[in-house]
Design a protein around this motif. Structure first.
Motif, PDB file in Angstrom:
ATOM      1  N   LEU A   1       0.811  -1.219   0.000  1.00 26.28           N
ATOM      2  CA  LEU A   1       0.000   0.000   0.000  1.00 26.28           C
ATOM      3  C   LEU A   1       0.849   1.276   0.000  1.00 26.28           C
ATOM      4  CD1 LEU A   1      -2.923   0.736  -0.194  1.00 26.28           C
ATOM      5  CD2 LEU A   1      -3.051   0.710   2.280  1.00 26.28           C
ATOM      6  N   PRO A   2       1.865   1.404   0.865  1.00 23.08           N
ATOM      7  CA  PRO A   2       2.691   2.614   0.803  1.00 23.08           C
ATOM      8  C   PRO A   2       3.412   2.795  -0.541  1.00 23.08           C
ATOM      9  CG  PRO A   2       3.016   1.541   2.898  1.00 23.08           C
ATOM     10  CD  PRO A   2       2.187   0.608   2.052  1.00 23.08           C
ATOM     11  N   VAL A   3       3.865   1.700  -1.152  1.00 19.42           N
ATOM     12  CA  VAL A   3       4.544   1.802  -2.445  1.00 19.42           C
ATOM     13  C   VAL A   3       3.565   2.266  -3.518  1.00 19.42           C
ATOM     14  CG1 VAL A   3       5.652   0.454  -4.280  1.00 19.42           C
ATOM     15  CG2 VAL A   3       6.388   0.186  -1.920  1.00 19.42           C
ATOM     16  N   LEU A   4       2.352   1.721  -3.518  1.00 14.56           N
ATOM     17  CA  LEU A   4       1.353   2.142  -4.499  1.00 14.56           C
ATOM     18  C   LEU A   4       0.940   3.596  -4.292  1.00 14.56           C
ATOM     19  CD1 LEU A   4      -0.917  -1.033  -4.718  1.00 14.56           C
ATOM     20  CD2 LEU A   4       0.623  -0.135  -6.477  1.00 14.56           C
ATOM     21  N   ILE A   5       0.782   4.004  -3.044  1.00 14.55           N
ATOM     22  CA  ILE A   5       0.440   5.404  -2.756  1.00 14.55           C
ATOM     23  C   ILE A   5       1.572   6.313  -3.220  1.00 14.55           C
ATOM     24  CG2 ILE A   5       0.109   7.087  -0.884  1.00 14.55           C
ATOM     25  CD1 ILE A   5      -1.545   4.933   0.565  1.00 14.55           C
ATOM     26  N   TRP A   6       2.810   5.947  -2.921  1.00 15.03           N
ATOM     27  CA  TRP A   6       3.970   6.756  -3.336  1.00 15.03           C
ATOM     28  C   TRP A   6       3.996   6.899  -4.857  1.00 15.03           C
ATOM     29  CZ3 TRP A   6       8.133   5.215  -6.369  1.00 15.03           C
ATOM     30  CH2 TRP A   6       9.175   6.134  -6.468  1.00 15.03           C
ATOM     31  N   LEU A   7       3.787   5.800  -5.566  1.00 10.52           N
ATOM     32  CA  LEU A   7       3.819   5.832  -7.028  1.00 10.52           C
ATOM     33  C   LEU A   7       2.695   6.713  -7.579  1.00 10.52           C
ATOM     34  CD1 LEU A   7       5.025   4.844  -9.683  1.00 10.52           C
ATOM     35  CD2 LEU A   7       3.538   2.837  -9.517  1.00 10.52           C
ATOM     36  N   ALA A   8       1.495   6.566  -7.058  1.00 11.09           N
ATOM     37  CA  ALA A   8       0.367   7.368  -7.529  1.00 11.09           C
ATOM     38  C   ALA A   8       0.592   8.853  -7.242  1.00 11.09           C
ATOM     39  CB  ALA A   8      -0.934   6.890  -6.883  1.00 11.09           C
ATOM     40  N   ILE A   9       1.152   9.176  -6.085  1.00 13.26           N
ATOM     41  CA  ILE A   9       1.444  10.577  -5.734  1.00 13.26           C
ATOM     42  C   ILE A   9       2.476  11.154  -6.691  1.00 13.26           C
ATOM     43  CG2 ILE A   9       2.590  12.005  -3.961  1.00 13.26           C
ATOM     44  CD1 ILE A   9      -0.311  11.472  -3.264  1.00 13.26           C
ATOM     45  N   ARG A  10       3.480  10.351  -7.059  1.00 10.31           N
ATOM     46  CA  ARG A  10       4.538  10.806  -7.982  1.00 10.31           C
ATOM     47  C   ARG A  10       3.987  11.138  -9.374  1.00 10.31           C
ATOM     48  NH1 ARG A  10       9.644  11.964  -6.640  1.00 10.31           N
ATOM     49  NH2 ARG A  10      10.308  11.071  -8.596  1.00 10.31           N
ATOM     50  N   LEU A  11       2.871  10.535  -9.747  1.00  9.29           N
ATOM     51  CA  LEU A  11       2.279  10.768 -11.062  1.00  9.29           C
ATOM     52  C   LEU A  11       1.439  12.043 -11.130  1.00  9.29           C
ATOM     53  CD1 LEU A  11       1.146   7.140 -11.990  1.00  9.29           C
ATOM     54  CD2 LEU A  11       3.135   8.391 -12.862  1.00  9.29           C
TER      55      LEU A  11
END
Length: 130
Positions: A68-78
């Motif tokens: 979940l933190p990795v997916l949130i980080w990736l989505a925020i970066r986009l």
């Protein structure tokens, strides 16, 4: 600053960024690819049902601690910087006013669908063939 304080601050940021993605999904300036990933992440994060149930030793918490933190980080970066700043501000205001995170029926349906689909696929794979 103690380790527990750092961990609490990190957890607060993750929670805020999850709500940020919720607002970004509604923002017309969010690119489609960021919206698509954001909607998936928010639906999963806000789902009352986990993909890997927490009662399963070790694996049950891996999705909460790593995935979940990795997916949130990736989505925020986009997200474009302007949209990110605006949505983070909205998220902080919403969290101060409401305290609790929103919930997602769509997320629960997504997780249940994944489990049912996996069960059907496993049944088809392992059933005896005539």
């Amino acid at each position: 600053m103690k380790f527990s304080d750092n961990l609490k601050a990190w957890a607060r940021r993750i929670k805020r960024d999850g709500v940020t993605l919720w607002f970004a999904g509604k923002n017309p300036r969010t690119p489609w690819y960021a919206k698509a990933l954001g909607v998936f992440v928010v639906a999963y994060a806000l789902s009352p049902i986990d993909l890997i149930p927490d009662f399963i030793p070790v694996l049950g918490y891996l999705d909460d601690v790593l995935l979940l933190p990795v997916l949130i980080w990736l989505a925020i970066r986009l997200l474009p910087p302007g949209v990110l700043a605006e949505c983070r501000s909205q998220a902080e205001e919403w969290m101060q006013a409401n305290g609790a995170r929103p919930s997602s029926r769509a997320g629960a349906i997504l997780v249940v669908s994944l489990w049912v689909g996996s069960g059907v696929a496993a049944w088809l794979w392992f059933k005896p063939h005539p």
